[in-house]
Design a protein around this motif. Sequence first.
Motif, short mmCIF file in Angstrom:
data_model
loop_
_atom_site.label_atom_id
_atom_site.label_comp_id
_atom_site.label_asym_id
_atom_site.label_seq_id
_atom_site.Cartn_x
_atom_site.Cartn_y
_atom_site.Cartn_z
N ASN A 96 89.77 -94.81 23.96
CA ASN A 96 89.38 -95.44 25.22
C ASN A 96 90.12 -94.85 26.42
OD1 ASN A 96 87.51 -97.22 24.09
ND2 ASN A 96 89.07 -98.74 23.62
N ASN A 97 91.43 -94.64 26.26
CA ASN A 97 92.20 -94.04 27.35
C ASN A 97 91.72 -92.63 27.67
OD1 ASN A 97 95.37 -95.54 26.28
ND2 ASN A 97 93.71 -96.38 27.50
N SER A 98 91.46 -91.86 26.62
CA SER A 98 90.96 -90.49 26.83
C SER A 98 89.59 -90.51 27.49
CB SER A 98 90.89 -89.74 25.49
OG SER A 98 92.17 -89.67 24.88
N MET B 280 91.81 -98.15 32.89
CA MET B 280 93.22 -97.90 33.20
C MET B 280 93.52 -96.41 33.35
SD MET B 280 96.55 -99.37 31.16
CE MET B 280 96.11 -98.60 29.61
N PHE B 281 92.78 -95.56 32.65
CA PHE B 281 93.05 -94.12 32.70
C PHE B 281 92.07 -93.35 33.58
CE2 PHE B 281 96.43 -94.68 29.96
CZ PHE B 281 97.01 -93.48 29.57
N ILE C 187 86.14 -89.76 32.29
CA ILE C 187 85.28 -90.35 33.32
C ILE C 187 85.88 -90.10 34.71
CG2 ILE C 187 84.43 -92.53 34.28
CD1 ILE C 187 84.14 -93.54 31.39
N GLY C 188 87.20 -90.26 34.82
CA GLY C 188 87.87 -89.98 36.09
C GLY C 188 87.68 -88.54 36.52
N VAL D 50 95.18 -86.85 26.72
CA VAL D 50 95.40 -87.21 25.31
C VAL D 50 96.89 -87.26 25.01
CG1 VAL D 50 95.06 -86.49 22.92
CG2 VAL D 50 93.17 -86.31 24.55
N GLY D 51 97.64 -86.30 25.55
CA GLY D 51 99.08 -86.30 25.33
C GLY D 51 99.75 -87.54 25.91
N ALA D 52 99.30 -87.96 27.09
CA ALA D 52 99.89 -89.13 27.74
C ALA D 52 99.62 -90.40 26.94
CB ALA D 52 99.33 -89.28 29.16
N THR D 53 98.37 -90.61 26.54
CA THR D 53 98.05 -91.83 25.80
C THR D 53 98.65 -91.80 24.39
OG1 THR D 53 96.28 -93.32 25.11
CG2 THR D 53 95.81 -90.98 24.99
#
Length: 472
Positions: free
Chosen positions: A160-162, A109-110, A167-168, A135-138
């Motif tokens: 996981n989001n970070s 998702m991120f 990876i992106g 990190v701030g967003a998640t």
Amino acid sequence: MGITEIMSNIKILMLPVIIIIGLEFLLIGLYFFYYQRRRSDHQKQIPVKKLLLGAIFIGYIVFVLELTVIGRGTSHFMQLNLQPFSGYIDAWKKYSLRDLQNCLFNILMFVPLGMFLPLLMAKCKEFKWLLLVVVGATASIETYQALSGAGIFELDDLINNSLGGIIGYQLYKLIASMAHNKKVKVKSLIGNLAIPLLMGLIFIVMNIVYAQQEFGHLAINAYTKSKMSDVHVSTSLELSAAPIVAPVYKKIIQEDDVKDLLQQKLGLSEMNVSDVKDNDETLVEDKNGVAYTLVTNNSEGQWWLTENNYTPEQISAVEQEEKAKSLMDELSILPQDAEFTVQENGEFEWTLPDRPDVTKDYWTGDVSLGLKPDGHIYSLTYSLHENQFIREVNIQSPTEIYERIKEGDFPQIKYNALVQEEDLIIKKGDQIEIESIELSYMYDTKGFYQPIYNVSGKFNDNDWFTLIQARK
């Protein structure tokens, strides 16, 4: 949430995203049409690519907010899960693809965020700034979920989001390197794909380890130990500490072709086939043109045959009893020691009780047959399987199980729908009274029928139970 449900939700949520992006593209087109006609030569032109990319990015943000914030319930107010990698641990303990999918989905998702940010913000081309934004967003999403009750603040989601954002970013760096050098450098390829490659290697090792294990995993083992300081655990039972053994079985699924069987024995012919989740649904008809629906669950070896548009009638089951037995003999799908009972509305049932106390193979389950007044079948349900005896294993004694409870080494199970998650958290001053410790059985992830203990009693004067693996 399984992959099918995730994909279904994505299809629903994508509609407003597509509409928003479409409107943005329209506005961009109108803007450039107006801008190109009226701008002076010295005015700086905004790159079309950046505007289009920004429009897609806004659509992506809306999509993420739909998944994480918008339209969620409020049943998890101020709940926290600060155990790192708990999702992966649970997925391993249960060997659950569903749980693993949730972890991977939070990563995926991120991934777009990690790719969009350096393309839209020059500062985010530096890793430290990108990581700070991701990190701030998640963290903002997780905090909102906790404060609003829309979800649980999970450290796992933050990780996981970070990880997805990183990876992106690595994919962005890889693509940028390929575009700049006009070729793929092995060092750059390996470096920027290090995290996905490492994760893939870990999953391969996990599967190898799992394959080498004799038995599978039990879902009840996915729990975190409770803190039992100042928690009073008691029992009036006389508990045995003697060594115990118990049999383990393997579930054997019969792979006979049900359609061929019904065609040969009942003269049913196939009309149409469709997939409904985990089942195959087939429209069949008999020689008189009467339509039936056959539902088969191949993973469980179960199937159901039901006449379409028929309402069972009250008939004398005694008159149909011999007919029912004759039909079952003709079908040859019953073990000889099945227990026969007469139900209502012309229904008959053959039952083989579960008896995991024998050191031999045995059949368990039931078959039911519904007959119309004229003796024709209106329903036939098959839910039998064989438990194959594997061997006896050493299991924990009731005394050892009691000690495990005193140490908090057991799962807290949501024993009815009215119980809230916070009600299951064991706190100082709580009281647990053990009234029964009985041996039971549960299938593991490899289809083995393993012994477990069903422990029941009172938790703060409320009915309570837990399930604990018996095998040592």
